[in-house]
Each structure stands twice: as structure tokens, then as C-alpha cells.
Motif scaffolding. Structure first.
Motif, short mmCIF file in Angstrom:
data_model
loop_
_atom_site.label_atom_id
_atom_site.label_comp_id
_atom_site.label_asym_id
_atom_site.label_seq_id
_atom_site.Cartn_x
_atom_site.Cartn_y
_atom_site.Cartn_z
N LEU A 185 0.82 -1.19 0.00
CA LEU A 185 0.00 0.00 0.00
C LEU A 185 0.87 1.26 0.00
O LEU A 185 0.56 2.23 -0.68
CB LEU A 185 -0.94 -0.03 1.21
N HIS A 186 1.98 1.23 0.74
CA HIS A 186 2.82 2.44 0.74
C HIS A 186 3.51 2.62 -0.61
O HIS A 186 3.79 3.75 -1.01
CB HIS A 186 3.83 2.44 1.90
N ASP A 187 3.75 1.53 -1.33
CA ASP A 187 4.31 1.68 -2.68
C ASP A 187 3.31 2.39 -3.59
O ASP A 187 3.70 3.22 -4.41
CB ASP A 187 4.67 0.31 -3.27
N ALA A 188 2.03 2.09 -3.43
CA ALA A 188 1.01 2.78 -4.23
C ALA A 188 0.98 4.26 -3.87
O ALA A 188 0.83 5.11 -4.76
CB ALA A 188 -0.36 2.16 -3.99
N LEU A 189 1.15 4.58 -2.60
CA LEU A 189 1.17 5.98 -2.18
C LEU A 189 2.36 6.71 -2.78
O LEU A 189 2.26 7.87 -3.16
CB LEU A 189 1.21 6.06 -0.65
N GLU A 190 3.48 6.02 -2.90
CA GLU A 190 4.69 6.63 -3.47
C GLU A 190 4.67 6.67 -4.99
O GLU A 190 5.04 7.67 -5.60
CB GLU A 190 5.93 5.86 -3.00
N GLU A 191 4.27 5.57 -5.60
CA GLU A 191 4.46 5.42 -7.05
C GLU A 191 3.22 5.71 -7.88
O GLU A 191 3.33 5.96 -9.08
CB GLU A 191 4.96 4.00 -7.34
N GLU A 192 2.05 5.65 -7.28
CA GLU A 192 0.80 5.84 -8.03
C GLU A 192 -0.08 6.90 -7.38
O GLU A 192 -1.30 6.82 -7.44
CB GLU A 192 0.04 4.51 -8.13
N LEU A 193 0.55 7.89 -6.77
CA LEU A 193 -0.21 8.90 -6.02
C LEU A 193 -1.25 9.59 -6.88
O LEU A 193 -2.39 9.79 -6.45
CB LEU A 193 0.74 9.91 -5.38
N ASP A 194 -0.90 9.96 -8.10
CA ASP A 194 -1.85 10.67 -8.96
C ASP A 194 -3.12 9.85 -9.18
O ASP A 194 -4.23 10.36 -9.01
CB ASP A 194 -1.21 11.00 -10.31
N ARG A 195 -2.95 8.60 -9.55
CA ARG A 195 -4.12 7.74 -9.80
C ARG A 195 -4.89 7.46 -8.52
O ARG A 195 -6.12 7.45 -8.50
CB ARG A 195 -3.71 6.44 -10.47
N PHE A 196 -4.16 7.21 -7.44
CA PHE A 196 -4.76 6.92 -6.14
C PHE A 196 -5.62 8.11 -5.69
O PHE A 196 -6.76 7.95 -5.26
CB PHE A 196 -3.65 6.65 -5.13
N ALA A 197 -5.07 9.31 -5.80
CA ALA A 197 -5.76 10.52 -5.34
C ALA A 197 -7.07 10.76 -6.08
O ALA A 197 -8.09 11.07 -5.46
CB ALA A 197 -4.84 11.73 -5.45
N VAL A 198 -7.07 10.65 -7.39
CA VAL A 198 -8.31 10.92 -8.14
C VAL A 198 -9.35 9.83 -7.91
O VAL A 198 -10.53 10.09 -8.06
CB VAL A 198 -8.07 11.16 -9.65
N GLU A 199 -8.92 8.65 -7.52
CA GLU A 199 -9.88 7.58 -7.22
C GLU A 199 -10.60 7.83 -5.91
O GLU A 199 -11.74 7.40 -5.74
CB GLU A 199 -9.18 6.22 -7.18
N VAL A 200 -9.94 8.49 -4.96
CA VAL A 200 -10.54 8.66 -3.63
C VAL A 200 -11.13 10.05 -3.40
O VAL A 200 -11.81 10.26 -2.42
CB VAL A 200 -9.53 8.34 -2.50
N ASP A 201 -10.90 10.99 -4.29
CA ASP A 201 -11.34 12.36 -4.06
C ASP A 201 -11.96 12.93 -5.33
O ASP A 201 -11.27 13.33 -6.25
CB ASP A 201 -10.14 13.21 -3.61
N VAL A 202 -13.30 12.99 -5.36
CA VAL A 202 -14.03 13.48 -6.53
C VAL A 202 -13.66 14.92 -6.83
O VAL A 202 -13.46 15.29 -7.99
CB VAL A 202 -15.56 13.34 -6.30
N GLU A 203 -13.52 15.74 -5.80
CA GLU A 203 -13.18 17.15 -6.00
C GLU A 203 -11.81 17.28 -6.69
O GLU A 203 -11.62 18.09 -7.58
CB GLU A 203 -13.16 17.86 -4.65
N MET A 204 -10.88 16.43 -6.29
CA MET A 204 -9.55 16.46 -6.89
C MET A 204 -9.63 16.03 -8.36
O MET A 204 -8.92 16.56 -9.20
CB MET A 204 -8.61 15.55 -6.11
N ARG A 205 -10.49 15.09 -8.65
CA ARG A 205 -10.66 14.63 -10.03
C ARG A 205 -11.15 15.78 -10.90
O ARG A 205 -10.70 15.95 -12.02
CB ARG A 205 -11.66 13.48 -10.04
N MET A 206 -12.04 16.60 -10.34
CA MET A 206 -12.59 17.71 -11.10
C MET A 206 -11.57 18.84 -11.24
O MET A 206 -11.49 19.47 -12.28
CB MET A 206 -13.85 18.25 -10.40
N LYS A 207 -10.77 19.07 -10.20
CA LYS A 207 -9.80 20.16 -10.19
C LYS A 207 -8.66 19.89 -11.18
O LYS A 207 -8.29 20.74 -11.96
CB LYS A 207 -9.26 20.34 -8.76
N GLY A 208 -8.07 18.71 -11.10
CA GLY A 208 -7.07 18.29 -12.07
C GLY A 208 -5.65 18.76 -11.88
O GLY A 208 -4.74 18.19 -12.45
N ASP A 209 -5.40 19.78 -11.08
CA ASP A 209 -4.03 20.28 -10.95
C ASP A 209 -3.60 20.40 -9.48
O ASP A 209 -2.97 21.36 -9.08
CB ASP A 209 -3.87 21.63 -11.65
#
Length: 182
Positions: free
Chosen positions: A1-25
């Protein structure tokens, strides 16, 4: 799980936060905060897992000056292994140590499986031998920190098991030392 936090943060973040998905930057810190907040509030993970992940994970290496990587990695390991239990309790958190030690021993045991590194166009950036040497060198620089932390009294592992782990660390250290610069 910590590898996903380090290596796939962008994908992980948009999967868990709708607002972040909409914001994009969003910034690195915003993404990391969103993921850790999600994990802390999730019934499967909770605050304890989020705390350990927060202490285990580091910034992406591609954002770090190459000349500083070795020092920063050592500092990251030292800080992780002595991470406080909470803001109110400054004693080192053994849980972070247990997970980091298991991850480290796993990583050092799989060095033979390392392959070459390719860029996005498929061009070889580093051979397998170059990557193995770099990782072995990096891990040799921190392996003694694990052995020292293992012997602290808050690490509640039976002494015969500690001795077995110390022997494994010694064997890994000897093995990592066999990797020569290509």
C-alpha cells in the motif's frame, strides 16, 4: 500500500477524491493528504494504517536532486524507523519499524528480479546490472540502521527471533556487497 502511495499517487488521489478529479491540478501535498484522509476514514484501514503509511512513504525520487538522493534516503529511513507514535506521544512507533523492516527485507531479497529501466518511448535508460548495483549500494547505506533499531527495547520480538533477523540482515548485507559497478 505504501508503494502505491509513493508510485501511483496521482491515480490513487483521483480515485478517492471526486473534487480532486474535477480540479485536475492538485499539488503533491494535496494529493497525499486526500489519500491519507481517505485511508484514515475507511473502515478497512483506519487511522493506524494511515499513520504508518504516512511515516513509511517518501516524496517521489524523480523530484529530488540526484546528488542528494543517497543522503535523503538515509534520512528518510532514520526518520521512518524513529517516527513518533503520534503528535502527543514522541516515543518511536514500533509498528512503523515492523512494516519498514519487512518491506526492506523483501526488497533486498528480490534484487535478482530487477530488470532494465526503459523510458516512455521504450528506450533503455539503465541496464539491469546498473539498477541492481544502484539499489544494492543504496540499501547497503542503510542496512545497519535496521539492525540497530531492531535491538531497541521497544521492539518486542523474542530474542531468538531477533537473532534470526540479525543473521538475515547480515546475510543480505554480504549479498548486497557482491554487486559491482558495471
Amino acid at each position: 500500500l505504501h508503494d502505491a502511495l509513493e508510485e501511483e499517487l496521482d491515480r490513487f488521489a483521483v480515485e478517492v477524491d471526486v473534487e480532486m478529479r474535477m480540479k485536475g491540478d492538485s499539488t503533491y501535498e494535496e494529493k497525499r493528504h486526500a489519500v491519507l484522509t481517505f485511508l484514515a476514514s475507511h473502515k478497512t484501514f483506519g487511522p493506524r494504517v494511515a499513520h504508518i503509511l504516512d511515516k513509511l512513504s517518501h516524496r517521489p525520487w524523480n523530484t529530488i536532486d540526484p546528488d542528494q538522493k543517497e543522503v535523503l534516503y538515509r534520512t528518510h529511513i532514520e526518520n521512518s524507523l524513529h517516527a513518533p507514535r503520534s503528535e502527543q506521544d514522541s516515543r518511536p512507533d514500533p509498528g512503523v519499524f515492523y512494516v519498514k523492516l519487512c518491506d526492506f527485507l523483501n526488497n533486498t531479497s528480490t534484487i535478482e528480479n530487477i530488470t532494465g529501466a526503459y523510458d516512455k518511448r521504450g528506450v533503455l535508460r539503465k541496464t539491469a546490472e546498473q539498477r541492481k548495483y544502484e539499489l544494492a549500494h543504496k540499501w547497503l547505506g542503510v542496512i545497519d540502521i535496521f539492525a540497530t533499531r531492531l535491538m531497541d527495547e521497544d521492539i518486542r520480538i523474542q530474542s531468538e527471533n531477533k537473532n534470526s533477523i540479525l543473521q538475515l540482515i547480515k546475510e543480505r548485507k554480504e549479498y548486497l556487497a557482491t554487486f559491482q559497478k558495471p
